[in-house]
Design a protein around this motif. Structure first.
Motif, PDB file in Angstrom:
ATOM      1  N   VAL A  49      -3.973  -4.692  -1.562  1.00  6.90           N
ATOM      2  CA  VAL A  49      -3.660  -4.997  -0.290  1.00  6.90           C
ATOM      3  C   VAL A  49      -2.948  -4.123   0.494  1.00  6.90           C
ATOM      4  CG1 VAL A  49      -2.947  -6.924   1.104  1.00  6.90           C
ATOM      5  CG2 VAL A  49      -4.017  -7.677  -1.188  1.00  6.90           C
ATOM      6  N   ARG A  50      -3.739  -3.569   1.340  1.00  5.60           N
ATOM      7  CA  ARG A  50      -2.728  -2.541   2.450  1.00  5.60           C
ATOM      8  C   ARG A  50      -2.389  -3.245   3.602  1.00  5.60           C
ATOM      9  NH1 ARG A  50      -0.360   2.030   2.292  1.00  5.60           N
ATOM     10  NH2 ARG A  50      -1.938   2.900   1.156  1.00  5.60           N
ATOM     11  N   SER A  51      -1.235  -3.388   3.881  1.00  4.14           N
ATOM     12  CA  SER A  51      -0.519  -4.362   5.015  1.00  4.14           C
ATOM     13  C   SER A  51       0.103  -3.056   6.042  1.00  4.14           C
ATOM     14  CB  SER A  51       0.262  -5.181   4.790  1.00  4.14           C
ATOM     15  OG  SER A  51       1.386  -4.624   3.991  1.00  4.14           O
ATOM     16  N   LYS A  52      -0.001  -3.374   7.261  1.00  7.03           N
ATOM     17  CA  LYS A  52       0.303  -2.236   8.330  1.00  7.03           C
ATOM     18  C   LYS A  52       0.854  -3.175   9.543  1.00  7.03           C
ATOM     19  CE  LYS A  52      -2.540   0.215  10.614  1.00  7.03           C
ATOM     20  NZ  LYS A  52      -3.534   1.222  10.939  1.00  7.03           N
ATOM     21  N   VAL A  53       2.097  -2.718   9.723  1.00  4.15           N
ATOM     22  CA  VAL A  53       2.667  -3.281  11.047  1.00  4.15           C
ATOM     23  C   VAL A  53       2.581  -1.918  12.228  1.00  4.15           C
ATOM     24  CG1 VAL A  53       4.886  -4.233  12.250  1.00  4.15           C
ATOM     25  CG2 VAL A  53       4.091  -4.983   9.995  1.00  4.15           C
TER      26      VAL A  53
END
Length: 479
Positions: A49-53
């Motif tokens: 899972v790639r999460s980005k803010v």
């Protein structure tokens, strides 16, 4: 209002987190009896899972020329992409990649899908099956489903599309051929295709041959065959449109390079060259007082060409320090009859590693992002990197219209040309990247800063703003 935006993003994050947790369950079960699963199918071979803010700030898209004032904005966004890869049998493999995005306001997600603004959506990015039992070559397979179709330059293909294709990938020869079509955007916010993208079947092929160590020759072709009546329907509605509707268009390009997009390269000198052309017919909608609606659709011949030439010199190997220069041209045509203007395939992102680092950089400027059409660009850049962990890229672009009376399409700027000058202006980009992410640790993150300023030229007139900016700060983590 701000609370509503906050809770919308929070709900989006919680929903996708639950989805990712469900996807991780098979992986946990797998680790309990790894030796047994190694001999059984189907099995989950990759899950992440790639999460980005992101913080996204940009200046007025109308350059101060709009009647309703400026459109400056600074927004925050959250982007989550879970993906899974399964080995279904010794010869069958599948992949599923989803996306959830939410923002505090309308932003352009140009690193994924340029030209659209949104404040949130769920999307199906990839869902395909791959069969590699055609022959004994491990790099040969046939793949069908929805996939990210991409080539190194990003100037021809870099988009999610439903396709069937044959793949042949060896150390000396990389080839693919297939057929593709967009049926929908596969997004909850805007699922329907834009009119000019509807009912187009695409045939595509590419081959890249390593004829000498690190020296490559390539050939690429794309054919788009339209089967709809979008132009005629727009004319009957009395709808004026600047869009060009594909009837039958063929693109072909020849490329040569010296491992130009390999950021691990140690070569002291590298080059890249490509020349391409488009031929065929499209339809446009124009005014016609004799038509009942006041508008009429008509077919026209298209014959345009484009070129992009680049060289790079390595000044230092560790850390790697390079300088480079590019010259790009795409023909223009202001006439409403047969046109000599080059146009792109509509599958392009114009993002690539053309500076020789790991960072994906917008080829024609972060703050303007023009289409490669009716355009002349001179580019110089320098980049410093350790190849894997960090890099810094500084790029300068100078722009001109190929046809002074023509126009220019851009994902980020609404053109308002005076028609008295071909001077589009100049831009400077700074792209910094740090890649510390490790899926086995909670501590490291990837951090990327891409900032650009565009300074309009005389083509926009004296009333245009002196400067437009776009700055994006991304902090991402893979789990």
């Amino acid at each position: 209002m701000q609370l509503a935006k906050y809770f919308r993003v929070k709900r989006l994050a919680l929903s996708v987190s639950c989805l990712a947790t469900l996807g991780a369950t098979p992986a946990l079960a797998q680790s309990n009896d790894e030796s047994e699963l190694d001999q059984s199918y189907p099995r989950l071979v990759e899950q992440s899972v790639r999460s980005k803010v992101s913080i996204i700030s940009e200046g007025d898209r109308r350059l101060g020329l709009g009647p309703d004032g400026g459109t400056k904005s600074t927004e925050a966004g959250l982007d989550i992409k879970p993906e899974w890869v399964w080995q279904l049998s010794p010869n069958w493999r599948s992949k599923l990649r989803l996306q959830a995005f939410g923002a505090t306001g309308q932003v352009d997600v140009s690193d994924e899908i340029g030209g659209t603004t949104t404040d949130g959506f769920f999307a199906l990015r990839e869902a395909w099956l791959d069969y590699n039992g055609l022959s004994d070559y491990p790099g040969e397979s046939i793949r069908f489903g929805r996939e990210r179709l991409k080539e190194n330059t990003g100037l021809w293909w870099d988009d999610d599309i439903t396709l069937v294709r044959w793949i042949f990938d060896t150390s000396l020869l990389d080839s693919t051929v297939g057929v593709a079509r967009k049926f929908a955007e596969m997004r909850t916010d805007s699922n329907e295709l834009q009119d000019e993208e509807q009912e187009i079947t695409r045939f595509f092929a590419k081959t890249r041959w390593q004829w000498r160590k690190n020296h490559y020759l390539g050939f690429l072709v794309t054919h788009g065959q339209g089967s709809g009546d979008q132009a005629q329907e727009a004319a009957e509605r009395g709808q004026s449109s600047d869009e060009m509707y594909t009837e039958s268009l063929t693109w072909a390009a020849v490329q040569a390079d010296q491992a130009y997009f390999d950021w691990h390269s140690h070569d002291a000198f590298q080059y890249f060259a490509q020349v391409g052309a488009v031929r065929g017919t499209d339809s446009v909608v124009g005014q016609d007082s004799a038509a009942p609606s006041g508008y009429r659709a008509r077919e026209r011949d298209v014959a345009g060409w484009a070129a992009d030439l680049g060289v790079r010199a390595q000044l230092m190997d560790t850390p790697r320090w390079v300088i480079g220069a590019h010259g790009a041209y795409a023909s223009g045509g202001s006439e409403r009859g047969d046109t000599d203007a080059f146009r792109q395939t509509s599958l392009a992102s114009n993002r690539s590693r053309f500076t020789g680092t790991r960072s994906q950089v917008q080829r024609f400027g972060e703050a303007i992002q023009p289409e490669w059409s009716n355009l002349k660009v001179a580019t110089i850049y320098t980049a410093l990197s350790d190849r894997d962990t960090w890099d810094a890229n500084l790029i300068y672009h100078r722009y001109w219209l190929a046809d002074q009376a023509g126009t220019l399409r851009s994902d980020l700027i609404e053109p308002g040309f005076t028609g008295t000058s071909d001077d589009l202006g100049q831009s400077v980009d700074l792209v910094l990247g740090y890649y510390g992410d490790d899926a086995t640790s909670w501590a490291p993150f990837d951090v990327r800063l891409s900032g650009g300023v565009f300074m309009p030229g005389d083509a926009y007139g004296e009333q245009a703003d002196d400067l437009r900016h776009r700055v994006v700060l991304d902090v991402s983590k893979r789990f």
